[in-house]
Motif scaffolding. Structure first.
Motif, PDB file in Angstrom:
ATOM      1  N   LEU A 301      10.308  -6.962   7.498  1.00 33.49           N
ATOM      2  CA  LEU A 301       9.405  -5.973   8.099  1.00 33.49           C
ATOM      3  C   LEU A 301       8.071  -5.903   7.360  1.00 33.49           C
ATOM      4  O   LEU A 301       7.001  -5.925   7.975  1.00 33.49           O
ATOM      5  CB  LEU A 301      10.083  -4.602   8.121  1.00 33.49           C
ATOM      6  N   ILE A 302       8.132  -5.825   6.026  1.00 31.29           N
ATOM      7  CA  ILE A 302       6.894  -5.683   5.253  1.00 31.29           C
ATOM      8  C   ILE A 302       6.081  -6.974   5.304  1.00 31.29           C
ATOM      9  O   ILE A 302       4.849  -6.943   5.416  1.00 31.29           O
ATOM     10  CB  ILE A 302       7.215  -5.264   3.802  1.00 31.29           C
ATOM     11  N   ASN A 303       6.756  -8.103   5.250  1.00 32.99           N
ATOM     12  CA  ASN A 303       6.048  -9.381   5.333  1.00 32.99           C
ATOM     13  C   ASN A 303       5.327  -9.507   6.674  1.00 32.99           C
ATOM     14  O   ASN A 303       4.167  -9.945   6.734  1.00 32.99           O
ATOM     15  CB  ASN A 303       7.039 -10.528   5.142  1.00 32.99           C
ATOM     16  N   LYS A 304       5.997  -9.113   7.758  1.00 34.43           N
ATOM     17  CA  LYS A 304       5.371  -9.191   9.080  1.00 34.43           C
ATOM     18  C   LYS A 304       4.183  -8.229   9.180  1.00 34.43           C
ATOM     19  O   LYS A 304       3.130  -8.566   9.760  1.00 34.43           O
ATOM     20  CB  LYS A 304       6.410  -8.853  10.159  1.00 34.43           C
ATOM     21  N   TYR A 305       4.327  -7.036   8.615  1.00 32.19           N
ATOM     22  CA  TYR A 305       3.233  -6.060   8.630  1.00 32.19           C
ATOM     23  C   TYR A 305       2.007  -6.617   7.919  1.00 32.19           C
ATOM     24  O   TYR A 305       0.883  -6.545   8.417  1.00 32.19           O
ATOM     25  CB  TYR A 305       3.707  -4.763   7.962  1.00 32.19           C
ATOM     26  N   GLN A 306       2.239  -7.222   6.759  1.00 38.14           N
ATOM     27  CA  GLN A 306       1.105  -7.769   6.011  1.00 38.14           C
ATOM     28  C   GLN A 306       0.478  -8.973   6.724  1.00 38.14           C
ATOM     29  O   GLN A 306      -0.741  -9.160   6.685  1.00 38.14           O
ATOM     30  CB  GLN A 306       1.565  -8.137   4.597  1.00 38.14           C
ATOM     31  N   GLN A 307       1.296  -9.774   7.390  1.00 39.33           N
ATOM     32  CA  GLN A 307       0.749 -10.885   8.168  1.00 39.33           C
ATOM     33  C   GLN A 307      -0.140 -10.384   9.304  1.00 39.33           C
ATOM     34  O   GLN A 307      -1.215 -10.932   9.567  1.00 39.33           O
ATOM     35  CB  GLN A 307       1.898 -11.719   8.763  1.00 39.33           C
ATOM     36  N   GLU A 308       0.305  -9.314   9.971  1.00 36.83           N
ATOM     37  CA  GLU A 308      -0.484  -8.752  11.073  1.00 36.83           C
ATOM     38  C   GLU A 308      -1.783  -8.128  10.552  1.00 36.83           C
ATOM     39  O   GLU A 308      -2.839  -8.265  11.172  1.00 36.83           O
ATOM     40  CB  GLU A 308       0.340  -7.705  11.832  1.00 36.83           C
ATOM     41  N   ILE A 309      -1.714  -7.457   9.418  1.00 36.80           N
ATOM     42  CA  ILE A 309      -2.927  -6.872   8.815  1.00 36.80           C
ATOM     43  C   ILE A 309      -3.922  -7.969   8.475  1.00 36.80           C
ATOM     44  O   ILE A 309      -5.136  -7.862   8.728  1.00 36.80           O
ATOM     45  CB  ILE A 309      -2.569  -6.053   7.551  1.00 36.80           C
ATOM     46  N   LYS A 310      -3.419  -9.043   7.910  1.00 41.09           N
ATOM     47  CA  LYS A 310      -4.297 -10.156   7.549  1.00 41.09           C
ATOM     48  C   LYS A 310      -4.913 -10.797   8.799  1.00 41.09           C
ATOM     49  O   LYS A 310      -6.056 -11.255   8.789  1.00 41.09           O
ATOM     50  CB  LYS A 310      -3.497 -11.196   6.759  1.00 41.09           C
ATOM     51  N   LYS A 311      -4.163 -10.771   9.882  1.00 33.16           N
ATOM     52  CA  LYS A 311      -4.592 -11.424  11.113  1.00 33.16           C
ATOM     53  C   LYS A 311      -5.727 -10.674  11.799  1.00 33.16           C
ATOM     54  O   LYS A 311      -6.714 -11.267  12.234  1.00 33.16           O
ATOM     55  CB  LYS A 311      -3.387 -11.556  12.048  1.00 33.16           C
ATOM     56  N   HIS A 312      -5.576  -9.323  11.933  1.00 36.56           N
ATOM     57  CA  HIS A 312      -6.598  -8.573  12.686  1.00 36.56           C
ATOM     58  C   HIS A 312      -7.028  -7.262  12.032  1.00 36.56           C
ATOM     59  O   HIS A 312      -7.946  -6.605  12.506  1.00 36.56           O
ATOM     60  CB  HIS A 312      -6.114  -8.293  14.117  1.00 36.56           C
ATOM     61  N   GLY A 313      -6.365  -6.840  10.965  1.00 34.05           N
ATOM     62  CA  GLY A 313      -6.809  -5.672  10.215  1.00 34.05           C
ATOM     63  C   GLY A 313      -6.623  -4.336  10.902  1.00 34.05           C
ATOM     64  O   GLY A 313      -7.082  -3.308  10.390  1.00 34.05           O
ATOM     65  N   ASN A 314      -5.926  -4.283  12.024  1.00 34.76           N
ATOM     66  CA  ASN A 314      -5.701  -3.030  12.756  1.00 34.76           C
ATOM     67  C   ASN A 314      -4.325  -2.494  12.393  1.00 34.76           C
ATOM     68  O   ASN A 314      -3.300  -3.084  12.734  1.00 34.76           O
ATOM     69  CB  ASN A 314      -5.807  -3.281  14.261  1.00 34.76           C
ATOM     70  N   GLN A 315      -4.301  -1.329  11.713  1.00 36.05           N
ATOM     71  CA  GLN A 315      -3.020  -0.810  11.215  1.00 36.05           C
ATOM     72  C   GLN A 315      -2.081  -0.415  12.345  1.00 36.05           C
ATOM     73  O   GLN A 315      -0.891  -0.747  12.326  1.00 36.05           O
ATOM     74  CB  GLN A 315      -3.257   0.395  10.293  1.00 36.05           C
ATOM     75  N   ALA A 316      -2.593   0.337  13.340  1.00 36.08           N
ATOM     76  CA  ALA A 316      -1.736   0.801  14.437  1.00 36.08           C
ATOM     77  C   ALA A 316      -1.116  -0.372  15.184  1.00 36.08           C
ATOM     78  O   ALA A 316       0.088  -0.397  15.474  1.00 36.08           O
ATOM     79  CB  ALA A 316      -2.551   1.672  15.393  1.00 36.08           C
ATOM     80  N   LYS A 317      -1.971  -1.369  15.481  1.00 36.60           N
ATOM     81  CA  LYS A 317      -1.473  -2.553  16.192  1.00 36.60           C
ATOM     82  C   LYS A 317      -0.461  -3.309  15.316  1.00 36.60           C
ATOM     83  O   LYS A 317       0.564  -3.801  15.809  1.00 36.60           O
ATOM     84  CB  LYS A 317      -2.640  -3.467  16.551  1.00 36.60           C
ATOM     85  N   SER A 318      -0.720  -3.390  14.014  1.00 36.50           N
ATOM     86  CA  SER A 318       0.175  -4.105  13.099  1.00 36.50           C
ATOM     87  C   SER A 318       1.548  -3.451  13.058  1.00 36.50           C
ATOM     88  O   SER A 318       2.581  -4.125  13.123  1.00 36.50           O
ATOM     89  CB  SER A 318      -0.420  -4.140  11.692  1.00 36.50           C
ATOM     90  N   LEU A 319       1.567  -2.115  12.946  1.00 38.53           N
ATOM     91  CA  LEU A 319       2.845  -1.409  12.866  1.00 38.53           C
ATOM     92  C   LEU A 319       3.642  -1.560  14.154  1.00 38.53           C
ATOM     93  O   LEU A 319       4.864  -1.721  14.140  1.00 38.53           O
ATOM     94  CB  LEU A 319       2.607   0.064  12.547  1.00 38.53           C
ATOM     95  N   GLN A 320       2.928  -1.488  15.278  1.00 39.78           N
ATOM     96  CA  GLN A 320       3.613  -1.643  16.559  1.00 39.78           C
ATOM     97  C   GLN A 320       4.198  -3.048  16.690  1.00 39.78           C
ATOM     98  O   GLN A 320       5.316  -3.233  17.160  1.00 39.78           O
ATOM     99  CB  GLN A 320       2.655  -1.357  17.720  1.00 39.78           C
ATOM    100  N   ARG A 321       3.437  -4.031  16.260  1.00 39.26           N
ATOM    101  CA  ARG A 321       3.912  -5.408  16.387  1.00 39.26           C
ATOM    102  C   ARG A 321       5.042  -5.730  15.396  1.00 39.26           C
ATOM    103  O   ARG A 321       5.846  -6.613  15.660  1.00 39.26           O
ATOM    104  CB  ARG A 321       2.744  -6.376  16.204  1.00 39.26           C
ATOM    105  N   VAL A 322       5.065  -5.036  14.268  1.00 40.13           N
ATOM    106  CA  VAL A 322       6.184  -5.200  13.332  1.00 40.13           C
ATOM    107  C   VAL A 322       7.495  -4.896  14.043  1.00 40.13           C
ATOM    108  O   VAL A 322       8.464  -5.665  13.995  1.00 40.13           O
ATOM    109  CB  VAL A 322       6.015  -4.289  12.095  1.00 40.13           C
ATOM    110  N   ILE A 323       7.509  -3.745  14.712  1.00 40.15           N
ATOM    111  CA  ILE A 323       8.731  -3.338  15.414  1.00 40.15           C
ATOM    112  C   ILE A 323       8.992  -4.252  16.606  1.00 40.15           C
ATOM    113  O   ILE A 323      10.120  -4.689  16.843  1.00 40.15           O
ATOM    114  CB  ILE A 323       8.610  -1.875  15.871  1.00 40.15           C
TER     115      ILE A 323
END
Length: 807
Positions: A301-323
């Motif tokens: 979960l945390i690895n995916k969250y950090q990958q999404e943050i690195k990809k587009h920097g949008n926290q809300a979108k990153s958290l949603q995509r983690v799940i």
């Protein structure tokens, strides 16, 4: 596609979680508080685990024995091999110790050289009475020496009860109240009362006192289990947090993960209390297991969250995509792991059922907690800094993955040859595996009480009771001369067997009565003839109402008698040999039409239970394989893929079984868990690899080699990470003082390491070698459930997110 597991479904779940953060946190807190209130219902096991089902014939026989004679394992032994005990000051201290112990409510009575009773004949009226063997209050050293000589030469009644037949070792037999033997009061007596008294005696006299007996052994063993629970939890937290920090180099990510698994541990204890289960040597493993299995969830979960943050920097979108993106994968891996444990529920063993129920529930619970807590906590925190994302660019693992790829690309024949050699060697090793049903084998050998057990085995031939129940099928049938002679013949046979101690039964009292009738002459310590019995009976009348050691060896009706012998620590194989040798002798001595004989006792039941569990191992493992095979059939909709996927997961199990044979690790209650646990966990890697492989096939226009290597590169890193966590996590159990727990930790760790290598080397090799039969659209149909998102899923998620933003 099963709609419920579509990415649209997980998108809805993500929105539900992130829009109701406060409510969900409050629910988690409320559930945690509720389950913590159930801790008070937890209780530690104060008896050996009964491995047999309630309706098993041996269990029924044991319960019938308990109904007639009560708890048989109520004897605590104090042994001394020191001639200075008969010095007046030391003897007085020993006498004081015995008197103090007898005064405790937990003690029914004690038999010691300081309070021995001697059977005497009296006239007018004709009677037997028990009188003190040592009548003087403060005997001199000469008197004590005389008493010592008389004890060894003139009182065979007390052989192996008070003195050893092998040496001058003396023991005191402390008979506990049968009502407290399997209760908390036993622990209070042993830990808080008995041990300090013995320590005080040793300090006063300088005499080393050995302590044993089943209540004492069980108490200290249970205390070791209690002590190790905290040790395991701290060790598991320490090891996994260090590995986690090494991977992520983030203190806050590590703390969040530790909070998640700690709540999981609190829930695990709460579930045990909620179901009113005992904490046994198995259920004690569940809290650290939750930590070890929960950390990989946090990594995903945390690895995916950090990958999404690195990809587009949008926290809300990153958290949603983690799940949304990780939900399926983590759910499936946790379900397959829980399935491995859940198969124990289908066995008839209460011990394994409870373990399976609690473990499978809490594995699902830790998945839910991870999926809820991690995104919610991160939603209240600032975006990760650049330094927290550096680990995503690390290439140190690339060398390992590159080596794997080279092996699969150029050394497939070597992989197959190695696998075949391992398989053949494993099969050879499996044939050398032994089954062990020893009560003592898993106990800590370095512990003082374990060394004391060996002392009593050497001096008194054992401490584990084996009971033989004699049913004469008629009232007062036990005291018939013919029955007593048959019992004596069986006892003589038992005494000749090196693994058994001198038996104890009503025959001892009858023989002692004849000795007393002849004024204590030890040559008359034998069963009376029919004529002598007529002379002795007037003296024996009324004697049976007196308190005496052996009144518990015949029931109130005189129909049932028990013969008690104490066993050395023998394994299942040896016990089966002894049993097979005994039954023909028993049936010859006691004709079946006149007598009914049963063999029972805690050690006997435990060994029978071990054999029963081995059969359950085969059933539970077969069920786990079948269940997971059906699960994978539903996911991939391909019978051929099931066969291919099972090969790299069954080979590590066979290798581990072979290792057990070569290393001399027997099959026993602790080690039988290895296979179902390891299979349920290792198959997770297979699911990840095959899901990624199928996705790559579609992306690469069904080009086999390109897809296999791409899947290997993509999943190799995550497999390595999770396998490292699981390997070191299960290795924590190797710090245990219990041999079985050490074996469990080492074997599971080794199996998971083999499974990782099999999934990264053998599975890709099989896919490449069988490409014509497997890698086509007819075989690899559209899966019932997507575990890894595709480009179409990505577009679907983008579309869904844009709709939500417009709202």
């Amino acid at each position: 596609m099963a709609k419920i597991f579509s990415f649209g479904f997980w998108n809805s779940v993500a929105r539900l979680i992130l829009r109701n953060r406060i409510i969900i946190l409050l629910l988690i807190i409320a559930t945690t508080v509720f389950l913590s209130t159930q801790w008070k219902n937890m209780r530690f096991s104060y008896t050996e685990a009964n491995l047999l089902p309630d309706d098993h014939e041996d269990n029924i026989a044991y319960n019938e024995f308990l109904d007639k004679f009560g708890e048989e394992g109520n004897l605590v032994l104090l042994g001394v091999k020191d001639s200075t005990l008969f010095k007046p000051e030391n003897f007085r201290a020993w006498k004081e110790l015995t008197k103090t112990l007898e005064a405790y409510p937990a003690v029914d009575y004690a038999i010691s050289v300081s309070n021995l009773q001697q059977l005497k004949k009296f006239e007018e009226p004709s009677r037997f009475e028990m009188v003190p063997f040592i009548s003087e209050e403060n005997p001199t050293e000469e008197e004590l020496q005389q008493y010592q000589d008389e004890l060894y030469n003139e009182l065979p009644f007390y052989e192996n009860l008070v003195y050893s037949s092998h040496s001058n070792t003396l023991q005191s037999a402390i008979y506990l109240n049968k009502e407290i033997v399997n209760s908390k009061e036993r622990k209070t007596f042993v830990i808080d009362e008995l041990q300090p008294l013995i320590a005080n005696f040793e300090e006063r006299t300088g005499i080393d006192v050995k302590v044993s007996g089943m209540p004492y052994i069980r108490t200290l063993n249970s205390q070791n289990i209690i002590d190790e629970i905290g040790l395991f939890i701290l060790a598991a937290l320490g090891v996994t947090s260090l590995i986690f920090f090494f991977f992520f180099r983030s203190i806050r990510a590590t703390i969040i993960s530790m909070i998640t698994v700690c709540i999981g541990v609190m829930w695990a204890f709460g579930v045990i209390g909620l179901f009113n289960y005992e904490i046994t040597v198995l259920t004690a493993l569940i809290p650290p297991l939750i930590i070890v299995i929960g950390i990989p969830n946090c990594i995903f979960l945390i690895n995916k969250y950090q990958q999404e943050i690195k990809k587009h920097g949008n926290q809300a979108k990153s958290l949603q995509r983690v799940i949304t993106k990780v939900g399926n994968a983590t759910l499936m891996t946790n379900i397959t792991t829980a399935s491995g444990f859940a198969t124990f529920i289908l066995t008839d063993s209460t011990l394994l059922k409870e373990f399976g129920i609690v473990a499978s529930i809490n594995i699902v619970a830790i998945f839910i907690l991870s999926l809820l807590i991690i995104p919610i906590i991160y939603s209240y925190m600032n975006l990760p800094r650049r330094k927290h994302l550096k680990h995503l660019n690390k290439r140190w693992i690339g060398g390992f993955v590159g080596w794997m790829e080279q092996m699969v690309r150029h050394r497939r024949i070597s992989i197959y040859i190695t696998s075949i050699i391992l398989l053949v060697a494993s099969i050879i090793g499996i044939y050398t595996i032994k089954i062990s049903g020893s009560l003592l084998e898993d106990m800590p050998e370095e512990a003082e009480f374990f060394q004391d057990i060996k002392f009593f085995e050497e001096e008194f031939d054992g401490v584990m009771p084996l009971e033989i129940l004699v049913d004469t099928k008629r009232k007062n049938g036990v005291l018939k001369p013919a029955t007593l002679k048959r019992m004596e013949e069986l006892e003589d046979h038992l005494a000749e067997i090196p693994e058994f101690s001198q038996p104890i039964s009503i025959t001892r009292l009858v023989k002692y009565s004849k000795q007393a009738f002849y004024n204590g002459d030890s040559q008359y310590y034998q069963l009376p003839s029919s004529q002598e019995q007529n002379f002795i009976m007037p003296y024996a009348k009324g004697f049976s109402s007196n308190e005496n050691l052996l009144t518990s060896y015949i029931d109130s009706t005189g129909r049932y008698a028990r013969i008690t012998t104490y066993m050395k620590d023998v394994g299942t194989d040896k016990m089966e040999e002894l049993e097979q040798d005994l039954w023909p002798k028993i049936n010859k001595i006691f004709p079946e039409e006149r007598y009914e004989i049963s063999m029972t006792g805690k050690a006997f039941i435990f060994q029978k239970g071990t054999n029963y569990l081995v059969k359950n191992l085969i059933i539970s493992l077969s069920l786990a394989i079948l269940l997971i095979a059906l699960f994978m059939a539903w996911m991939f909709r391909s019978f051929r893929m099931i066969i291919v996927s099972l090969v790299p997961n069954l080979l590590p199990l066979l290798v581990t079984a072979g290792m057990m044979g070569f290393l001399g690790v027997p099959i026993k209650p602790s080690t039988i868990l290895v296979f179902s646990i390891a299979f349920g966990i290792s198959v997770d890697d297979t699911i990840h690899f095959l899901a990624k492989y199928r996705q790559e096939l579609k992306a690469n226009n069904w080009k086999i080699k390109r897809s296999v290597y791409a899947a290997l590169r993509e999943t190799g890193v995550s497999m390595f990470y999770t396998s490292i966590v699981l390997f070191f996590g299960f290795s924590v159990f190797m710090i245990s003082s219990f041999g079985g727990t050490v074996a469990l930790g080492g074997l599971v760790s080794a199996t998971l390491l083999f499974a990782m290598l099999a999934n990264l080397l053998l599975l890709p090799s099989l896919l490449l070698s069988l490409e014509k039969n497997i890698a086509n659209k007819e075989v690899l149909k559209e899966p019932a459930m997507r575990i890894i998102e595709t480009d179409e899923d990505e577009a679907e998620i983008e579309k869904e997110e844009s709709k939500n933003s417009e709202r």
